[in-house]
Motif scaffolding. Structure first.
Motif, PDB file in Angstrom:
ATOM      1  N   PRO A 120       0.843  -1.129   0.086  1.00  0.00           N
ATOM      2  CA  PRO A 120      -0.036  -0.153  -0.115  1.00  0.00           C
ATOM      3  C   PRO A 120       0.842   1.458   0.014  1.00  0.00           C
ATOM      4  O   PRO A 120       0.816   2.037   0.982  1.00  0.00           O
ATOM      5  CB  PRO A 120      -0.745   0.022   1.497  1.00  0.00           C
ATOM      6  N   PHE A 121       1.377   1.497  -1.100  1.00  0.00           N
ATOM      7  CA  PHE A 121       2.150   2.876  -1.150  1.00  0.00           C
ATOM      8  C   PHE A 121       1.587   4.144  -0.928  1.00  0.00           C
ATOM      9  O   PHE A 121       2.236   5.030  -0.451  1.00  0.00           O
ATOM     10  CB  PHE A 121       3.031   2.638  -2.664  1.00  0.00           C
ATOM     11  N   LEU A 122       0.525   4.120  -1.579  1.00  0.00           N
ATOM     12  CA  LEU A 122      -0.269   5.466  -1.398  1.00  0.00           C
ATOM     13  C   LEU A 122      -0.863   5.611   0.010  1.00  0.00           C
ATOM     14  O   LEU A 122      -0.861   6.799   0.501  1.00  0.00           O
ATOM     15  CB  LEU A 122      -1.514   5.558  -2.171  1.00  0.00           C
ATOM     16  N   ARG A 123      -1.466   4.455   0.559  1.00  0.00           N
ATOM     17  CA  ARG A 123      -1.859   4.814   1.921  1.00  0.00           C
ATOM     18  C   ARG A 123      -0.519   5.072   2.936  1.00  0.00           C
ATOM     19  O   ARG A 123      -0.967   5.907   3.672  1.00  0.00           O
ATOM     20  CB  ARG A 123      -2.482   3.210   2.315  1.00  0.00           C
ATOM     21  N   ASN A 124       0.298   4.340   2.828  1.00  0.00           N
ATOM     22  CA  ASN A 124       1.526   4.376   3.678  1.00  0.00           C
ATOM     23  C   ASN A 124       2.167   6.130   3.560  1.00  0.00           C
ATOM     24  O   ASN A 124       2.452   6.639   4.425  1.00  0.00           O
ATOM     25  CB  ASN A 124       2.460   3.594   3.200  1.00  0.00           C
ATOM     26  N   ALA A 125       1.825   6.493   2.154  1.00  0.00           N
ATOM     27  CA  ALA A 125       2.692   7.906   1.883  1.00  0.00           C
ATOM     28  C   ALA A 125       1.453   8.790   2.649  1.00  0.00           C
ATOM     29  O   ALA A 125       1.941   9.961   3.052  1.00  0.00           O
ATOM     30  CB  ALA A 125       2.551   8.099   0.454  1.00  0.00           C
ATOM     31  N   GLY A 126       0.194   8.697   2.297  1.00  0.00           N
ATOM     32  CA  GLY A 126      -0.953   9.576   3.117  1.00  0.00           C
ATOM     33  C   GLY A 126      -0.768   9.612   4.299  1.00  0.00           C
ATOM     34  O   GLY A 126      -0.739  10.855   5.045  1.00  0.00           O
ATOM     35  N   MET A 127      -0.557   8.512   5.184  1.00  0.00           N
ATOM     36  CA  MET A 127      -0.073   8.336   6.576  1.00  0.00           C
ATOM     37  C   MET A 127       1.047   9.333   7.047  1.00  0.00           C
ATOM     38  O   MET A 127       0.833   9.960   8.025  1.00  0.00           O
ATOM     39  CB  MET A 127      -0.276   6.959   6.986  1.00  0.00           C
ATOM     40  N   ALA A 128       2.125   9.024   6.127  1.00  0.00           N
ATOM     41  CA  ALA A 128       3.458   9.681   6.788  1.00  0.00           C
ATOM     42  C   ALA A 128       3.368  11.133   6.537  1.00  0.00           C
ATOM     43  O   ALA A 128       3.573  11.933   7.288  1.00  0.00           O
ATOM     44  CB  ALA A 128       4.430   9.138   5.756  1.00  0.00           C
ATOM     45  N   VAL A 129       2.196  11.713   5.349  1.00  0.00           N
ATOM     46  CA  VAL A 129       2.155  12.966   5.222  1.00  0.00           C
ATOM     47  C   VAL A 129       1.417  13.593   6.151  1.00  0.00           C
ATOM     48  O   VAL A 129       1.633  14.870   6.732  1.00  0.00           O
ATOM     49  CB  VAL A 129       1.786  13.450   3.787  1.00  0.00           C
ATOM     50  N   ALA A 130       0.634  12.972   6.590  1.00  0.00           N
ATOM     51  CA  ALA A 130      -0.584  13.542   7.655  1.00  0.00           C
ATOM     52  C   ALA A 130       0.263  13.669   8.789  1.00  0.00           C
ATOM     53  O   ALA A 130      -0.026  14.612   9.560  1.00  0.00           O
ATOM     54  CB  ALA A 130      -1.600  12.569   7.670  1.00  0.00           C
ATOM     55  N   ALA A 131       0.961  12.746   9.182  1.00  0.00           N
ATOM     56  CA  ALA A 131       1.634  12.624  10.639  1.00  0.00           C
ATOM     57  C   ALA A 131       2.666  13.745  10.738  1.00  0.00           C
ATOM     58  O   ALA A 131       2.606  14.435  11.484  1.00  0.00           O
ATOM     59  CB  ALA A 131       2.303  11.260  10.793  1.00  0.00           C
ATOM     60  N   GLU A 132       3.238  14.178   9.515  1.00  0.00           N
ATOM     61  CA  GLU A 132       3.946  15.349   9.370  1.00  0.00           C
ATOM     62  C   GLU A 132       3.594  16.464   9.621  1.00  0.00           C
ATOM     63  O   GLU A 132       4.012  17.392  10.056  1.00  0.00           O
ATOM     64  CB  GLU A 132       4.813  15.139   8.017  1.00  0.00           C
ATOM     65  N   MET A 133       2.611  16.456   8.800  1.00  0.00           N
ATOM     66  CA  MET A 133       1.616  17.896   8.755  1.00  0.00           C
ATOM     67  C   MET A 133       1.189  17.991  10.285  1.00  0.00           C
ATOM     68  O   MET A 133       1.045  19.310  10.574  1.00  0.00           O
ATOM     69  CB  MET A 133       0.394  17.887   7.632  1.00  0.00           C
TER      70      MET A 133
END
Length: 137
Positions: A120-133
């Motif tokens: 799940p490359f997109l889900r993981n990317a979205g979660m990482a960006v949300a945590a960073e933001m």
């Protein structure tokens, strides 16, 4: 001892008008960063899956509520992202399947592919960006 009373009236339409640009910028930033990180994290074979990653429209679904999406548009994107069961491939128009193995041409009546675990490359990317933001706010 002094007592202070205050009456606050919230102008909802004006609040909505002032928050819309902020929400739009935040959502567009989240989508752009997720798509970029998704392109970095996508499993690479030919690069076609990574090139198909894009952003959907930003929409307001209610007062101070915004939605947006990031997607991959290849026909096999869901199978890579979510995984798939084992399957059997049979020829449709020919008598045999033809493919290359180690530089040799191989013919087969049936090919059995095992199950594929999701990546799940997109889900993981979205979660990482949300945590960073969330950490930066």
């Amino acid at each position: 001892m002094a007592t202070v009373r205050a009456h606050v009236r919230l102008d909802e339409p004006e609040l909505n008008n002032q928050t819309r640009p902020i929400l739009r910028r935040k959502m567009n930033s989240w989508k752009r960063r997720t798509a970029t990180l998704g392109r970095v994290r996508v499993p690479v074979d030919t690069g076609r899956l990574g090139r198909s990653i894009g952003e959907g429209p930003t929409r307001f679904t209610g007062p101070r509520t915004v939605t947006g999406s990031t997607h991959a548009r290849t026909e096999y994107a869901a199978a890579v992202h979510e995984g798939r069961r084992a399957r059997v491939i049979r020829p449709v128009r020919a008598k045999a399947l033809r493919f290359q193995v180690g530089g040799r041409t191989v013919f087969a009546q049936v090919v059995r592919q095992g199950p594929m675990k999701g990546r799940p490359f997109l889900r993981n990317a979205g979660m990482a960006v949300a945590a960073e933001m969330a950490a930066s706010d």
